[in-house]
Enzyme design. Structure first.
Site, PDB file in Angstrom:
ATOM      1  N   GLY B  71       0.844  -0.940   0.025  1.00 24.35           N
ATOM      2  CA  GLY B  71       0.041  -0.035  -0.062  1.00 24.35           C
ATOM      3  C   GLY B  71       0.863   1.716   0.094  1.00 24.35           C
ATOM      4  O   GLY B  71       0.509   2.622  -0.687  1.00 24.35           O
ATOM      5  N   GLN B 178      -8.090   0.956   3.522  1.00 24.68           N
ATOM      6  CA  GLN B 178      -8.081  -0.001   4.938  1.00 24.68           C
ATOM      7  C   GLN B 178     -10.170  -0.296   4.359  1.00 24.68           C
ATOM      8  O   GLN B 178     -11.272  -0.404   5.314  1.00 24.68           O
ATOM      9  CB  GLN B 178      -8.754   0.708   6.446  1.00 24.68           C
ATOM     10  CG  GLN B 178      -7.611   0.812   6.309  1.00 24.68           C
ATOM     11  CD  GLN B 178      -7.242  -0.477   7.454  1.00 24.68           C
ATOM     12  OE1 GLN B 178      -7.756  -1.090   7.521  1.00 24.68           O
ATOM     13  NE2 GLN B 178      -5.780  -0.723   8.056  1.00 24.68           N
ATOM     14  N   SER B 198      -4.192  -2.179  -1.086  1.00 27.89           N
ATOM     15  CA  SER B 198      -3.007  -3.565  -0.368  1.00 27.89           C
ATOM     16  C   SER B 198      -3.827  -4.583   0.368  1.00 27.89           C
ATOM     17  O   SER B 198      -4.540  -5.211   0.777  1.00 27.89           O
ATOM     18  CB  SER B 198      -2.165  -2.536   1.607  1.00 27.89           C
ATOM     19  OG  SER B 198      -1.567  -3.917   1.920  1.00 27.89           O
ATOM     20  N   GLY B 199      -3.066  -5.695  -0.261  1.00 23.86           N
ATOM     21  CA  GLY B 199      -3.087  -7.510  -0.343  1.00 23.86           C
ATOM     22  C   GLY B 199      -3.171  -7.922   1.334  1.00 23.86           C
ATOM     23  O   GLY B 199      -4.288  -8.363   1.628  1.00 23.86           O
ATOM     24  N   CYS B 324       3.745   5.961  24.011  1.00 28.05           N
ATOM     25  CA  CYS B 324       4.213   4.332  23.963  1.00 28.05           C
ATOM     26  C   CYS B 324       3.962   2.582  23.254  1.00 28.05           C
ATOM     27  O   CYS B 324       4.956   2.215  22.603  1.00 28.05           O
ATOM     28  CB  CYS B 324       4.590   3.510  25.337  1.00 28.05           C
ATOM     29  SG  CYS B 324       4.374   4.241  27.275  1.00 28.05           S
TER      30      CYS B 324
END
Lengths: 277, 384
Positions: B71, B178, B198-199, B324
Site C-alpha cells: 500500500g 482499509q 493492499s493485499g 508508548c
C-alpha cells in the site's frame, strides 16, 4: 513489541508496593497525563533514624513505567533518605535486568519522583522547578535536567537524550538546542583538537577530513529524508560527490549541495567547492 | 491457546483459499511472466486473471490496475506519479489523519519546495468539505484523501470529495487500503483518478499492493525498470502474492455481496459490552460513518500499552494510539487531530475484526477487559 525482560513483565503483571500510604511523611509527584507517564511516590520515614520504612507508588504509564516504580520502591526501602538519593536511574534499570533503550526515561522518572519526595519531606521546593530554562516545550524539560541526565548516563546523541528524558521526542523543534547542549558539554575539548586547522593539510589528511564530515555531519541529515551522498573524488579544492536515494533527481539537490559545501568550508577548508558527479 | 485476533486493520490472516491458490507458483509454476516461452507465458495469463479479479472488486477495468509491492508503494507512486506528470504545479492537498504512507510522503515533498495543505478534521474525525473546497487552487497538482481512516474507522464522503475536486479539474487519489473488501468501492460511481489497495489487509499475503489508475490519467512510473505492468511499474512481479491477492479480492467480493451484518453485530456487541462494563470508556470517531469492523475506544486514566500487554496475557491481539506503542513519544496523530483529550488518547485501544471473528472471540474480550481496566486504574495516580 517491546523487548522486555522477564523481570519487567513479572513486575508489570504483579507489581509490589502499589497504592497510597494513609499518612505519608513525604509525597513526590512527577510527570503528567499529557506526557503519557506519571508517578506518585509516597514515603513513610522514621524520624529518628531518617530511614524509609515504607514506600508506595501509583503510576500511569506503560509496562516499563510500572515495573520501574516497583524497582524504585524496593530499592529505597530501609535506606536513609541520603542513601536513597544515591540510587541512580541505572540501578533501577539494572534491578529490572535492563530496559529497552527507548524506555530508559521510565527509570529516570523513578529517580525524579524520589528527589521530589525527599525535597517535600525536607520542606525544600521540588526539584523540577529548579532554576534552568525550558528546552523541550512539549515535555517541559529544562537545560539543567538535560545536562544532569546527559552527564550521569554518558549520553552522546540526541536520540539517547530523547530515550532518557523524552526531550526532543515531541514536535522536535528543540533538537538543535539539544545538539548544542551536547556539543557544549562533550565537544569542548574534542572540538579544540579537531578545529579547522590553520596549518596546511596534506591531500590525504584533507580527504580523510572530508570523508569524516560527510559521514558525521551530512549523511545523517540526508538519511532523515531518505537521501544519501557518497564522496566520489577530491581534486585539490574541488570535492565531487554523488547523490543517492531520494536525493537522486530531487528538485532541491542544488540546496543540498550548497549545504554540503557550507559544512565542508566550516570544518575543513574555506576554498572547498562541491560539485555533483 | 487460541489467539483472539482483533488487529485486522494492522494485518489479516491469509485465507485458506488464497494460500491454496498461491502454492503452485512457488513450485511448478515458477516461470517469469515476461518470458517468451509457454512456461513463463502461462504465469502471465494467471496474473491477468488476478488483475481482473482485483479490478472487479472496485468496478475498474483490468488495464487500470497495476500491481505494486504494498500500500505504501501505491500511495507514494500515486502522488509522485501525478507530480511528475505536471511539474509546473507545486501544491498538494491531504489530511492530518492520513496513514504515514501519504502523510510523511507529503511532509517530505513539503521540504522539497512543494506547498502542502493538511486538512483538519472535527472531533468525530470528519472532514470539513468547505475547507477542502477553499484549499484547491490552480496550482494544486493532486488531492490525496483516504477513503476511511485506519485508526478511527471513520469513512470520508468520497462522492462529495470527488464532486469538489473534479469540478476543479484536479487529480484525486484515495488510499482505500482499509476500505477495499470491507465496504463496496465503485470507481465508476465515484470517479476518483487513483486508488491504493493492499493485499494483506484483505486476507492476501504481505508484500503485494495495487494502484488503480483511471484510463487517460497522466502518470509517470515511480519504480523505473523493465516494461512490466505496461511500463508503469518496473520489477519482476511478486507472482504468488499477486495470484493470492486476486483470489482474496474475489473472496472479498463474495463476502460483501452477502452483507456485513454479522461483522457489525459482533463489533457493536463489543462496543456496547465494553461501554457497559468499563466505567469512563468512550468511543472515538463518527459512529454513523464507520468501517463495519473497527472500534476505537478509550479507557480514561490508564495507558494503552499497559492494557495491550495485559490483553496479551490472554492471547488477545489489539492495538493502541498511546505514545508508548507508537515507536515515538507522541501519541496517535489521528486522535490528536480529532482533539481527543490526552487522558483518553493514551488509553485508546483499537479493536479491528474480520470475517473470521467469532462470538467466542468477543466474549473473551468482554470477560477479561473489566478486570484489566480496574486493576490498572488502581495503579493510576489520576484516579482518586
Amino acid at each position: 513489541m517491546w523487548d522486555y525482560t522477564d523481570k519487567v513483565k513479572e513486575l508489570f503483571l504483579h507489581p509490589k508496593n502499589a497504592g497510597d500510604l494513609e499518612n505519608p511523611d513525604a509525597v513526590g509527584e512527577v510527570g503528567s497525563i499529557v506526557c503519557g507517564d506519571a508517578l506518585k511516590l509516597s514515603l513513610q520515614v522514621d524520624k529518628e533514624s531518617g530511614k524509609i520504612t515504607d514506600a508506595r507508588f501509583k503510576t500511569f504509564g506503560c509496562a516499563s513505567a510500572i515495573a520501574s516504580s516497583t524497582a524504585l520502591t524496593e530499592l529505597i526501602k530501609g535506606k536513609t533518605l541520603d542513601e536513597a538519593l544515591k540510587v541512580t536511574n541505572n540501578e533501577i534499570a539494572e534491578y529490572l535486568g535492563g530496559l529497552p533503550r527507548e524506555k530508559m526515561h521510565c527509570s529516570v522518572m523513578g529517580q525524579e519522583a524520589l528527589e521530589a519526595a525527599v525535597a517535600h519531606y525536607r520542606g525544600e521546593k521540588p526539584p523540577e522547578v529548579e532554576e534552568g530554562t525550558i528546552v523541550c516545550q512539549c515535555y517541559g524539560i529544562t537545560d539543567t535536567k538535560l545536562k544532569r541526565v546527559i552527564k550521569e548516563n554518558d549520553l552522546h546523541t540526541v536520540d539517547d537524550v530523547t530515550n532518557f528524558t523524552k526531550a526532543g521526542g515531541g514536535c522536535g523543534s528543540c533538537i538543535p538546542d539539544i545538539e548544542k547542549i551536547l556539543k557544549d558539554l562533550w565537544d569542548g575539548k574534542v572540538a579544540a583538537e579537531s578545529a579547522k586547522p590553520g596549518r596546511k593539510l596534506t591531500n590525504i589528511q584533507k580527504i580523510a577530513m572530508i570523508q569524516e564530515v560527510i559521514e558525521t555531519e551530512v549523511r545523517p541529515l540526508l538519511e532523515k529524508d531518505g537521501g544519501d551522498v557518497e564522496l566520489v573524488d577530491v581534486d585539490r579544492s574541488k570535492v565531487i560527490v554523488s547523490l543517492r536515494g531520494s536525493c537522486t533527481g530531487c528538485l532541491m539537490a542544488d540546496v543540498t549541495l550548497k549545504n554540503i559545501e557550507k559544512k565542508l568550508k566550516e570544518h575543513v577548508s574555506e576554498d572547498i567547492i562541491v560539485e555533483i558527479e | 491457546m487460541k489467539i483472539v485476533y482483533l488487529d485486522n486493520n494492522a494485518t489479516t490472516r491469509v485465507a485458506d483459499e488464497v494460500r491454496e491458490a498461491m502454492l503452485p507458483f512457488f513450485s511448478d509454476l515458477y516461470g517469469n511472466p515476461s518470458s517468451m516461452h509457454t512456461f513463463g507465458g502461462q504465469v502471465h495469463r494467471k496474473i491477468e486473471v488476478a488483475r481482473a479479479q482485483v479490478a472487479a472488486l472496485i468496478n475498474a477495468d483490468p488495464e487500470e490496475i497495476i500491481f505494486t509491492s504494498c500500500g505504501t508503494e501505491s500511495d507514494n507512486s500515486a502522488i509522485m506519479g501525478c507530480l511528475n506528470s505536471m511539474p509546473e504545479k507545486r501544491h498538494v492537498i491531504t489530511t492530518r489523519v492520513e496513514h504515514p504512507a501519504v502523510l510523511n510522503f507529503c511532509k517530505t515533498i513539503g521540504k522539497r519546495g512543494y506547498r502542502v495543505t493538511l486538512l483538519p478534521v472535527d472531533k468525530l474525525g470528519r472532514l470539513d468539505l468547505d475547507e477542502l473546497d477553499k484549499a484547491v487552487t490552480d496550482d494544486t497538482a493532486v488531492v490525496s484523501i483516504m477513503y476511511a481512516n485506519n485508526e478511527s474507522g471513520v469513512i470520508f464522503p468520497m462522492g462529495d470529495i470527488v464532486n469538489i475536486v473534479k469540478s476543479r479539474g484536479v487529480l484525486l487519489h484515495t488510499d482505500a487500503v482499509q476500505v477495499a473488501g470491507k465496504i463496496p468501492v465503485d470507481v465508476k460511481k465515484q470517479p476518483v483518478d487513483l486508488v491504493s489497495l493492499s493485499g494483506h489487509k484483505m486476507h492476501a499475503a504481505k508484500g503485494v499492493g495495487a494502484l488503480y489508475i483511471k484510463r487517460g490519467t497522466r502518470f509517470s512510473p515511480y519504480i523505473i525498470g523493465g516494461h512490466q505492468e505496461s511500463g508503469r511499474r518496473g520489477g519482476t512481479e511478486n507472482v504468488a502474492s499477486i495470484i493470492g491477492f486476486g483470489k482474496s479480492a474475489e473472496l472479498a467480493g463474495n463476502h460483501l455481496s452477502a452483507g456485513n451484518s454479522k461483522l457489525i453485530e459482533l463489533r457493536d456487541k463489543l462496543e456496547f459490552g465494553l461501554s457497559e462494563t468499563c466505567p469512563e470508556a468512550r468511543t472515538n470517531g463518527d459512529t454513523e460513518n464507520r468501517l463495519p469492523n473497527t472500534l476505537n475506544i478509550s479507557f480514561e486514566y490508564v495507558e494503552g500499552e499497559a492494557i495491550l500487554l495485559r490483553l496479551n496475557e490472554f492471547n488477545i491481539c489489539a492495538s493502541s494510539g498511546s505514545a508508548c506503542t507508537s515507536g515515538s513519544l507522541e501519541p496517535s496523530h489521528v486522535l490528536r487531530a480529532m482533539g481527543v483529550p490526552y487522558t483518553a488518547i493514551h488509553g485508546s485501544i483499537r479493536f479491528s475484526l474480520s470475517r473470521y471473528t467469532t462470538d467466542d472471540d468477543i466474549n473473551k474480550v468482554l470477560d477479561v477487559m473489566p478486570g484489566i481496566i480496574k486493576e490498572l486504574r488502581e495503579l493510576s495516580p489520576f484516579v482518586k
